[in-house]
Design a protein around this motif. Structure first.
Motif, PDB file in Angstrom:
ATOM      1  N   UNK A  46      45.103  44.167  32.671  1.00 56.13           N
ATOM      2  CA  UNK A  46      44.218  44.088  34.128  1.00 56.13           C
ATOM      3  C   UNK A  46      42.373  44.293  33.107  1.00 56.13           C
ATOM      4  N   UNK A  47      42.420  44.248  32.645  1.00 53.37           N
ATOM      5  CA  UNK A  47      40.550  43.213  31.924  1.00 53.37           C
ATOM      6  C   UNK A  47      40.095  41.905  32.427  1.00 53.37           C
ATOM      7  N   UNK A  48      41.486  41.535  31.974  1.00 54.25           N
ATOM      8  CA  UNK A  48      41.920  39.965  31.686  1.00 54.25           C
ATOM      9  C   UNK A  48      41.191  39.413  33.282  1.00 54.25           C
ATOM     10  N   UNK A  49      41.826  40.424  34.254  1.00 56.78           N
ATOM     11  CA  UNK A  49      42.056  40.288  35.680  1.00 56.78           C
ATOM     12  C   UNK A  49      40.819  40.236  35.959  1.00 56.78           C
ATOM     13  N   UNK A  50      40.438  41.228  35.397  1.00 56.01           N
ATOM     14  CA  UNK A  50      38.466  41.917  35.799  1.00 56.01           C
ATOM     15  C   UNK A  50      37.434  41.030  35.539  1.00 56.01           C
ATOM     16  N   UNK A  51      38.078  40.210  34.544  1.00 58.19           N
ATOM     17  CA  UNK A  51      37.184  39.155  33.443  1.00 58.19           C
ATOM     18  C   UNK A  51      36.616  38.082  34.958  1.00 58.19           C
ATOM     19  N   UNK A  52      38.105  37.772  34.766  1.00 55.46           N
ATOM     20  CA  UNK A  52      38.235  36.757  35.251  1.00 55.46           C
ATOM     21  C   UNK A  52      37.632  37.207  37.236  1.00 55.46           C
ATOM     22  N   UNK A  53      37.861  37.596  37.762  1.00 56.84           N
ATOM     23  CA  UNK A  53      37.774  38.000  39.214  1.00 56.84           C
ATOM     24  C   UNK A  53      37.502  39.514  39.538  1.00 56.84           C
ATOM     25  N   UNK A  54      36.259  39.998  39.280  1.00 52.79           N
ATOM     26  CA  UNK A  54      35.313  41.175  39.250  1.00 52.79           C
ATOM     27  C   UNK A  54      35.919  42.109  40.933  1.00 52.79           C
ATOM     28  N   UNK A  55      36.256  41.605  41.411  1.00 51.69           N
ATOM     29  CA  UNK A  55      37.144  42.526  42.941  1.00 51.69           C
ATOM     30  C   UNK A  55      38.076  41.600  43.224  1.00 51.69           C
ATOM     31  N   UNK A  56      38.997  42.684  43.843  1.00 50.93           N
ATOM     32  CA  UNK A  56      40.039  41.800  44.656  1.00 50.93           C
ATOM     33  C   UNK A  56      39.668  41.246  45.848  1.00 50.93           C
ATOM     34  N   UNK A  57      38.645  40.991  46.231  1.00 50.55           N
ATOM     35  CA  UNK A  57      37.977  39.819  47.378  1.00 50.55           C
ATOM     36  C   UNK A  57      37.973  39.077  46.192  1.00 50.55           C
ATOM     37  N   UNK A  58      37.327  39.072  45.479  1.00 53.34           N
ATOM     38  CA  UNK A  58      36.696  38.092  44.559  1.00 53.34           C
ATOM     39  C   UNK A  58      38.147  37.163  44.079  1.00 53.34           C
ATOM     40  N   UNK A  59      39.543  37.482  43.974  1.00 54.75           N
ATOM     41  CA  UNK A  59      40.794  37.101  43.304  1.00 54.75           C
ATOM     42  C   UNK A  59      41.260  36.381  44.884  1.00 54.75           C
ATOM     43  N   UNK A  60      40.885  37.350  45.921  1.00 51.34           N
ATOM     44  CA  UNK A  60      41.496  36.357  47.363  1.00 51.34           C
ATOM     45  C   UNK A  60      40.802  35.153  47.571  1.00 51.34           C
ATOM     46  N   UNK A  61      39.397  35.296  47.641  1.00 49.31           N
ATOM     47  CA  UNK A  61      38.950  34.504  47.875  1.00 49.31           C
ATOM     48  C   UNK A  61      39.443  33.104  46.875  1.00 49.31           C
ATOM     49  N   UNK A  62      39.479  33.395  45.505  1.00 51.17           N
ATOM     50  CA  UNK A  62      39.584  32.195  44.481  1.00 51.17           C
ATOM     51  C   UNK A  62      41.138  31.460  44.672  1.00 51.17           C
ATOM     52  N   UNK A  63      41.762  32.616  45.273  1.00 44.65           N
ATOM     53  CA  UNK A  63      43.373  31.625  46.163  1.00 44.65           C
ATOM     54  C   UNK A  63      42.770  30.951  47.509  1.00 44.65           C
ATOM     55  N   UNK A  64      42.414  31.343  48.412  1.00 42.62           N
ATOM     56  CA  UNK A  64      41.848  31.122  49.063  1.00 42.62           C
ATOM     57  C   UNK A  64      40.970  29.412  48.616  1.00 42.62           C
ATOM     58  N   UNK A  65      40.944  28.913  47.680  1.00 38.66           N
ATOM     59  CA  UNK A  65      39.656  28.035  47.292  1.00 38.66           C
ATOM     60  C   UNK A  65      40.600  27.446  46.976  1.00 38.66           C
ATOM     61  N   UNK A  66      41.333  27.227  46.012  1.00 38.86           N
ATOM     62  CA  UNK A  66      42.311  27.078  44.859  1.00 38.86           C
ATOM     63  C   UNK A  66      43.531  26.178  46.127  1.00 38.86           C
ATOM     64  N   UNK A  67      43.706  26.917  47.135  1.00 40.01           N
ATOM     65  CA  UNK A  67      44.495  26.366  48.152  1.00 40.01           C
ATOM     66  C   UNK A  67      44.004  24.796  49.039  1.00 40.01           C
ATOM     67  N   UNK A  68      42.646  25.333  49.258  1.00 45.67           N
ATOM     68  CA  UNK A  68      41.594  24.314  50.472  1.00 45.67           C
ATOM     69  C   UNK A  68      41.377  22.516  48.943  1.00 45.67           C
ATOM     70  N   UNK A  69      41.300  23.256  47.986  1.00 42.80           N
ATOM     71  CA  UNK A  69      40.938  22.144  47.262  1.00 42.80           C
ATOM     72  C   UNK A  69      41.997  21.245  46.583  1.00 42.80           C
ATOM     73  N   UNK A  70      43.053  21.800  46.622  1.00 41.41           N
ATOM     74  CA  UNK A  70      44.208  21.220  46.403  1.00 41.41           C
ATOM     75  C   UNK A  70      44.358  20.602  47.446  1.00 41.41           C
ATOM     76  N   UNK A  71      44.690  20.874  48.856  1.00 40.79           N
ATOM     77  CA  UNK A  71      44.714  19.624  49.359  1.00 40.79           C
ATOM     78  C   UNK A  71      43.944  18.751  49.832  1.00 40.79           C
ATOM     79  N   UNK A  72      42.705  19.097  50.006  1.00 40.99           N
ATOM     80  CA  UNK A  72      41.545  18.116  49.713  1.00 40.99           C
ATOM     81  C   UNK A  72      41.187  17.300  48.740  1.00 40.99           C
ATOM     82  N   UNK A  73      42.299  17.583  47.136  1.00 44.82           N
ATOM     83  CA  UNK A  73      42.043  16.287  46.960  1.00 44.82           C
ATOM     84  C   UNK A  73      43.057  15.721  46.880  1.00 44.82           C
TER      85      UNK A  73
END
Length: 198
Positions: A46-73
């Motif tokens: 769990x510590x690894x999760x929080x090092x990368x994404x301090x909150x669950x909202x940060x994790x959700x935002x990263x997933x959304x960003x990852x998908x949008x950026x992949x389609x954009x590329x």
């Protein structure tokens, strides 16, 4: 301002594992999916999760960003394709396929307010407009279809199949083919309304 340093290889790998595991957990259990289950699925603490994404909202935002950026590329790469019509179809196919693999549309609202997501989506929309313009100029697309039309149609194949109980996992391909036939100039009739402004 100094750009952020790139992640070490192991940190980058952990981040990718976490994003994939979180996407799977959210797809199966919704936004109530626990961080502990996401960490377990990714094979990290769990510590690894929080090092990368301090909150669950940060994790959700990263997933959304990852998908949008992949389609954009993908869209940016397809701008140099020799066949603009095939390039647009490939982009729409990947967009529908991505959503079919994991329908995470319910996460969009959580990431929409993030400036990085807004910026990535704005770039992706500009790329879609460019793909549509190229296809139209090469005669592969009807004259009255705009980039905005295509953006609004992107989710339609998956949306339609959501109403079919026990639908084949490949049913979205049928509706994408119908949509793409409607975008082609052959046999096109004048559209009754102008496109919306987005």
């Amino acid at each position: 301002m100094t750009p952020p340093r790139p992640l070490r290889a192991d940190a980058a790998r952990n981040r990718a594992l976490l994003l994939a595991a979180a996407a799977d957990e959210f797809a199966e259990h919704g936004v109530e999916a626990s961080v502990a289950d996401i960490a377990r699925r990714a094979g990290v603490g769990k510590g690894t999760v929080f090092r990368h994404f301090p909150t669950k909202d940060d994790l959700i935002a990263a997933i959304v960003l990852d998908r949008v950026e992949a389609l954009g590329r993908l869209g940016e790469r397809l701008l140099s394709a020799k066949d603009p019509g095939a390039a647009l179809l490939e982009f729409l196919t990947e967009a529908a396929h991505q959503r079919q693999q994991r329908d995470l549309s319910f996460l969009q609202e959580s990431g929409d307010a993030l400036p990085a997501v807004v910026e990535a989506r704005t770039r992706m929309f500009a790329t879609i407009h460019a793909l549509v313009d190229r296809a139209r100029e090469h005669g592969a697309l009807r004259d009255d279809v705009t980039g905005t039309d295509v953006i609004l149609l992107m989710c339609a194949p998956n949306h339609v199949t959501g109403y079919v109980p026990d639908a084949s996992p490949d049913l979205w391909q049928r509706y994408l083919a119908i949509i793409f036939d409607g975008l082609r100039p052959e046999g096109a009739h004048a559209l009754p309304q102008p496109p919306p402004a987005l």
